[in-house]
Design an enzyme around this catalytic site. Structure first.
Site, mmCIF file in Angstrom:
data_model
loop_
_atom_site.group_PDB
_atom_site.id
_atom_site.type_symbol
_atom_site.label_atom_id
_atom_site.label_comp_id
_atom_site.label_asym_id
_atom_site.label_seq_id
_atom_site.Cartn_x
_atom_site.Cartn_y
_atom_site.Cartn_z
ATOM 1 N N CYS A 21 0.868 -1.173 0.000
ATOM 2 C CA CYS A 21 0.000 0.000 0.000
ATOM 3 C C CYS A 21 0.905 1.224 0.000
ATOM 4 O O CYS A 21 1.680 1.426 0.946
ATOM 5 C CB CYS A 21 -0.857 -0.039 1.262
ATOM 6 N N CYS A 59 -0.829 3.763 -6.479
ATOM 7 C CA CYS A 59 -1.774 3.154 -5.534
ATOM 8 C C CYS A 59 -1.949 1.730 -6.033
ATOM 9 O O CYS A 59 -2.200 1.519 -7.237
ATOM 10 C CB CYS A 59 -3.108 3.895 -5.555
#
Ligand code: DGL
Length: 266
Positions: free
Chosen positions: A74, A185
């Site tokens: 992440c 992302c």
């Protein structure tokens, strides 16, 4: 014993990184942990993310999961909490950060863009990455929260709302001189193909998945206790989630994250 690798994300985005790692190291044992109770991380404060990752480490210890390596798949969590989390555990941690450096190396137009969550785009970590590795290029920053929700929906339902994707990409209005777009992302590679089509294949999309798999392989090869034994019968991939997932696609174990620092406060 096979090495036990835990891949972590706020949601399902980290599976795009997990796939790369599994391809490189098929014989390791894997767990996938999603903190979807707090999804999207892109809208959380840095302190909240640090607390959740501290709680993750506590969870691993409490349940004696014998994790050999954690991949924070992440960008948002890595750019805001990586150094803080490394201080509270001896388990090696690999973070995922936007592929600014390779993007700056391949751009011809000398104009690259980062598409990530609001937290990643505004983090000082990202700022440093740009200042250190993209001195030759202009870097434009774009953030989206909507694309995270859309990627989750696409993953679980297998059906993509193209209108929503296109209108969000139109809203972002990415400069036409950009020739390399960093998908900063881990949720976004889920619809990389559709994003590429939106730009008529004229923009190169880069994510960090392959580089992370390389890094994990390197660490496993160079760390004595993490030997990957091919003859070992490994357990199937275990999914954990902090909120219910309304899909039969994955067999998920619902768990609670408890921040150990809350004991100190009370
Ligand atoms: N997948 C995460 C990332 O790479 C973020 C998604 C979220 O905002 O929770 O940044």
């Amino acid at each position: 014993m096979s090495a036990h690798i835990m891949v972590f994300d706020s949601g399902i985005g980290g599976t795009t990184v997990l796939e790369h790692i599994q391809q490189s190291i098929p014989h390791a044992q894997y767990s996938y942990f999603m903190d979807n109770a707090l999804l999207p991380y892109g809208a959380q404060s840095q302190q909240t993310i640090i607390n959740r990752l501290s709680a993750l480490i506590y969870f691993i210890e409490q349940h004696a999961l014998n994790v050999d390596l954690i991949v924070i798949a992440c960008n948002t969590a890595s750019t805001s909490a990586l150094s803080a989390v490394r201080q509270i555990t001896t388990i090696p941690i690999v973070g995922v950060v936007p592929a600014i450096k390779p993007a700056a190396q391949i751009t011809k137009s000398k104009h690259i863009a980062l598409l990530a969550t609001p937290a990643t785009v505004s983090s000082s970590y990202t700022d440093t990455l740009i200042n250190e590795h993209a001195t030759n290029s202009k870097v434009s920053l774009y953030s989206s929260v909507a694309l995270v929700a859309l990627a989750e929906q696409f993953f679980f339902t297998q059906s993509l709302d193209s209108n929503k994707l296109h209108s969000e990409l139109a809203r972002l209005n990415i400069d036409s001189s950009v020739d390399v777009l960093v998908l900063g992302c881990t949720h976004f590679p889920i619809f990389a193909e559709q994003i590429s089509q939106y730009f008529h294949g004229k923009v190169t999309l880069l994510d960090s998945g392959a580089a992370i798999a390389k890094r994990v392989s390197y660490l496993l090869k160079h760390s004595e206790p993490m030997v990957v034994d091919k003859a070992d019968t490994k357990k199937p991939l275990q999914y954990y989630a902090t909120a219910r997932v309304s899909s039969n696609k994955l067999a998920v174990k619902l768990v609670t994250l408890i921040d150990p620092t809350q004991f100190e406060k009370s």
